[in-house]
Write a protein that holds these residues in place. Structure first.
Motif, PDB file in Angstrom:
ATOM      1  N   VAL A 315       0.866  -1.192   0.000  1.00 17.78           N
ATOM      2  CA  VAL A 315       0.000   0.000   0.000  1.00 17.78           C
ATOM      3  C   VAL A 315       0.894   1.230   0.000  1.00 17.78           C
ATOM      4  CG1 VAL A 315      -1.776   1.303   1.237  1.00 17.78           C
ATOM      5  CG2 VAL A 315      -1.855  -1.200   1.238  1.00 17.78           C
ATOM      6  N   ASN A 316       0.592   2.149  -0.910  1.00 17.69           N
ATOM      7  CA  ASN A 316       1.358   3.391  -1.001  1.00 17.69           C
ATOM      8  C   ASN A 316       0.393   4.573  -0.994  1.00 17.69           C
ATOM      9  OD1 ASN A 316       3.569   5.168  -1.415  1.00 17.69           O
ATOM     10  ND2 ASN A 316       3.116   5.225  -3.609  1.00 17.69           N
ATOM     11  N   VAL A 317       0.495   5.404   0.040  1.00 22.25           N
ATOM     12  CA  VAL A 317      -0.371   6.577   0.181  1.00 22.25           C
ATOM     13  C   VAL A 317       0.524   7.802   0.334  1.00 22.25           C
ATOM     14  CG1 VAL A 317      -2.119   7.704   1.614  1.00 22.25           C
ATOM     15  CG2 VAL A 317      -2.225   5.221   1.238  1.00 22.25           C
ATOM     16  N   ARG A 318       0.262   8.836  -0.508  1.00 21.78           N
ATOM     17  CA  ARG A 318       1.128  10.018  -0.465  1.00 21.78           C
ATOM     18  C   ARG A 318       0.304  11.288  -0.675  1.00 21.78           C
ATOM     19  NH1 ARG A 318       4.187   8.510  -4.106  1.00 21.78           N
ATOM     20  NH2 ARG A 318       3.607   9.855  -5.857  1.00 21.78           N
ATOM     21  N   ASP A 319       0.402  12.211   0.270  1.00 21.15           N
ATOM     22  CA  ASP A 319      -0.315  13.494   0.205  1.00 21.15           C
ATOM     23  C   ASP A 319      -1.778  13.284  -0.177  1.00 21.15           C
ATOM     24  OD1 ASP A 319       1.979  14.938   0.832  1.00 21.15           O
ATOM     25  OD2 ASP A 319       2.631  15.001  -1.255  1.00 21.15           O
ATOM     26  N   TYR A 320      -2.413  12.376   0.549  1.00 24.25           N
ATOM     27  CA  TYR A 320      -3.737  11.892   0.156  1.00 24.25           C
ATOM     28  C   TYR A 320      -4.833  12.549   1.007  1.00 24.25           C
ATOM     29  CZ  TYR A 320      -7.373   8.472  -1.082  1.00 24.25           C
ATOM     30  OH  TYR A 320      -8.517   7.857  -1.528  1.00 24.25           O
ATOM     31  N   SER A 321      -5.900  12.978   0.302  1.00 27.99           N
ATOM     32  CA  SER A 321      -7.057  13.583   0.963  1.00 27.99           C
ATOM     33  C   SER A 321      -8.329  12.971   0.401  1.00 27.99           C
ATOM     34  CB  SER A 321      -7.086  15.098   0.754  1.00 27.99           C
ATOM     35  OG  SER A 321      -5.902  15.699   1.239  1.00 27.99           O
ATOM     36  N   VAL A 322      -9.353  12.866   1.235  1.00 31.14           N
ATOM     37  CA  VAL A 322     -10.647  12.315   0.834  1.00 31.14           C
ATOM     38  C   VAL A 322     -11.755  13.242   1.317  1.00 31.14           C
ATOM     39  CG1 VAL A 322     -12.320  10.468   1.278  1.00 31.14           C
ATOM     40  CG2 VAL A 322      -9.970   9.893   0.716  1.00 31.14           C
TER      41      VAL A 322
END
Length: 507
Positions: A315-322
Motif C-alpha cells: 500500500v502506497n499513500v502520499r499526500d492523500y485527501s478524501v
C-alpha cells in the motif's frame, strides 16, 4: 455497605441445550468496584439480566439494593432529541444538575445535553449515559462494556471517571480498563465461579501460578496412578499364581503337608487384599486428579496462512485527501504512509477522523466492497493482485447458519468449525443461527473466517469489540508468531502496543 448473596443459582434459556449457571453460590459487597471477567457466552450479560429480574431462575439472589444498567436503551425517536429532554425517562428521578456535575468529572460541558443525541460522537453518547447512570444515589450499577467503539481519548476519560467511583459491576474485556478501575474481580471460569480482591493483572498472575501448581500436581498424580497400577497388576499376577499352585494338591494322599493348602490360601488372600487396597488408593488419586485443571486456561495455538506478494510495498499513500461528495471539509488530508510486507500497521485517531473511510477506499481499490462516492486528491494505490482478508466492525450482516456462511465465503466447514472451537466456541453453538449469537461470538465468526483465508494483507476494523480477554491474548500470540502483513484499527491500547510495528495517525 450491603451484600448481594447468590445461592444455588441455576438458569438456562428456554429451549437451550444446557444450563448457563448451575448451582452457583457467591457473595459480593455493594461498595466494591467489581470487574466481571469471563469468556464470550459464559453468561456475564445474562447474570446482569438476572439481577435486574428479567428472567425466572431457581435458587436465590438476596439483596436490599436497587440496580441500574448501562447502556440505557435509546429509541430512534429519542435520538433526534437532546438528552436533556429524555434523561428522566432513562433513570427515574434523574436531575439535570446532577448529570451536569457528572459530565464535568468526565471532562465534558453541559452543552452536549442540549444537542440532538444522534449528532453526538460515540464517546459523547457514552459520557452522557454514564453521567445519567451515576446521577442517582445508593444504586448498585451494572456497566456492560462501556468502551466499545470508543477512541483512545474517550476511553481514557471513562477510565479516569470509573476509577473515582465505587459500587458497580464492570463487564469489560479491556485489560487496561480493568486494571485501572476495579478492586475486586468476579470470574466465570470454565467450571467454577470465584471472587477475588485485586484487579485483572493480579488475578491473572494468581491464576497462572495456580494453573502451574495444578499442572504439576496433575503430573504427580498421573505418575503415582501409573506406579500403583503397575504394582497392582504385579500383585494380582502373584495372587493368581499362588491360587493356581493349590490345583492338584491332595491332602489325603500327602497327609504330611496338610497345612500347605491352608498356607497357600492365606497367602493368596493377603495378596488379593493388597490388590484391593491399591485399587482404593488408585481411586483416591484419580478423584484428587479430577479436581485439578477444571478451570485451566490453556488456549490452543492458532495458525495463519499469510501469502507472499512479489512486491515489497503493498500500500502506497502520499499526500492523500478524501472528501465525501457534498461535504465542504475533507475527512482527512495530507496523509502519507506505506505498508510493506511484514508491517503490522495500526490506524489510530479519534472517532470520526476517517479510519473506516480509509479502509473502505483501500478495499475498493483491491476490488472488494461497493463503490464509494468520494473525491480523492493525491496518491492511494495498492499492489496489483493484492488479496485482502477483511474483518468488518459491523456484525449485523451475519445471517443464517454456519453451513450457509461457509458456502458463501467458500470456506472449508470442518476447518472453520475447528478454528471456532479453538476460539472456545462450544459445539452446541454450531446448530444455532448466526443472528442468535452474542456479539462476541459473531466477532469470532468473522475472525475465524479471516484466519482461514490466505491473504497478502489482513485488514481488521475494530476486531476485538466484545471479544473476551483470553481470545485477545490468544490472537495476539498468533500475530506475533506468524507476523502477517496487517492494517488494523483497535482501541485496546495494550494489544496495539504489543502487536503494531508502526502507527498511522489520522487527525
Amino acid at each position: 455497605m450491603a451484600q448481594i448473596g447468590v445461592n444455588h443459582l441455576t438458569f438456562a434459556y428456554e429451549g437451550s441445550f444446557d444450563n448457563i449457571f448451575e448451582d452457583v453460590s457467591f457473595t459480593i459487597d455493594t461498595d466494591w468496584r467489581l470487574g466481571f471477567i469471563g469468556r464470550n457466552g459464559k453468561g456475564k450479560t445474562t447474570f446482569l439480566s438476572l439481577l435486574l429480574g428479567k428472567y425466572p431462575y431457581s435458587g436465590s439472589i438476596r439483596t436490599g439494593t436497587v440496580f441500574d444498567y448501562f447502556p440505557y436503551p435509546v429509541t430512534q425517536e429519542q435520538k433526534k432529541e437532546p438528552a436533556a429532554e429524555f434523561a428522566e425517562t432513562l433513570k427515574s428521578g434523574c436531575e439535570l444538575w446532577r448529570v451536569i456535575c457528572e459530565l464535568e468529572l468526565l471532562g465534558e460541558s453541559a452543552e452536549i445535553l442540549y444537542r440532538p443525541f444522534e449528532t453526538l460522537s460515540p464517546g459523547e453518547r457514552t459520557k452522557v449515559l454514564l453521567a445519567v447512570l451515576f446521577s442517582g444515589e445508593n444504586d448498585f450499577l451494572l456497566i456492560d462494556e462501556p468502551t466499545n467503539h470508543l477512541d483512545q481519548e474517550a476511553r481514557e476519560a471513562v477510565k479516569r471517571y470509573l476509577a473515582g467511583k465505587k459500587g458497580f459491576i464492570l463487564v469489560s474485556h479491556d485489560r487496561e480498563l480493568l486494571d485501572a478501575c476495579v478492586d475486586h474481580v468476579l470470574v466465570l471460569n470454565r467450571r467454577t465461579i470465584e471472587v477475588q480482591s485485586g484487579n485483572f493483572s493480579s488475578w491473572w498472575e494468581n491464576k497462572r501460578r495456580r494453573d502451574a501448581f495444578e499442572m504439576a500436581e496433575n503430573e504427580k498424580h498421573k505418575k503415582e496412578i501409573g506406579r500403583l497400577r503397575e504394582a497392582s497388576a504385579r500383585t494380582e499376577q502373584w495372587a493368581e499364581k499362588s491360587e493356581r499352585s493349590k490345583i492338584g494338591f491332595d491332602p489325603v494322599k500327602d497327609p504330611g503337608h496338610g497345612g500347605k493348602r491352608a498356607y497357600i490360601g492365606e497367602k493368596t488372600r493377603k495378596l488379593q487384599s493388597r490388590v484391593t487396597q491399591m485399587q482404593k488408593r488408585i481411586d483416591r488419586e484419580i478423584e484428587e486428579k479430577e479436581n485439578l485443571l477444571v478451570d485451566l486456561e490453556q488456549p490452543v495455538d492458532l495458525k495463519l496462512m499469510p501469502l507472499s506478494h512479489h512486491k515489497k510495498v503493498l500500500v502506497n499513500v502520499r499526500d492523500y485527501s478524501v472528501r465525501y461528495e457534498g461535504a465542504q471539509d475533507p475527512v482527512f488530508s495530507g496523509l502519507t504512509f506505506q505498508i510493506e510486507q511484514g508491517d503490522r500497521a495500526a490506524l489510530h485517531g479519534e472517532n470520526g477522523c476517517g479510519k473506516t473511510t480509509l479502509i473502505k477506499v483501500l478495499l475498493q481499490k483491491a476490488g472488494i466492497g461497493g463503490p464509494l462516492t468520494v473525491q480523492e486528491i493525491g496518491v492511494c494505490e495498492t499492489a496489483s493482485g493484492l488479496v485482502i482478508s477483511y474483518v468488518n466492525q459491523d456484525t449485523s450482516q451475519l445471517r443464517g447458519d454456519i453451513p450457509a456462511f461457509c458456502e458463501k465465503r467458500m470456506l472449508d466447514r470442518s476447518l472453520f468449525c475447528s478454528i471456532l472451537r479453538q476460539l472456545d466456541l462450544d459445539r452446541v453453538q454450531f446448530v444455532k443461527r448466526l443472528e442468535d449469537y452474542s456479539e462476541g461470538q459473531k466477532k469470532k465468526v468473522l475472525l475465524a473466517a479471516s484466519l482461514l483465508t490466505g491473504a497478502h494483507l489482513y485488514v481488521w476494523d475494530e476486531p476485538f469489540n466484545y471479544i473476551d480477554v483470553f481470545s485477545r491474548m490468544q490472537i495476539e500470540k498468533l500475530l506475533l508468531e506468524y507476523r502477517p502483513t496487517m492494517l488494523f484499527v483497535e482501541h485496546d491500547r495494550r494489544f496495539r502496543e504489543n502487536v503494531a510495528t508502526k502507527v498511522i495517525e489520522l487527525r
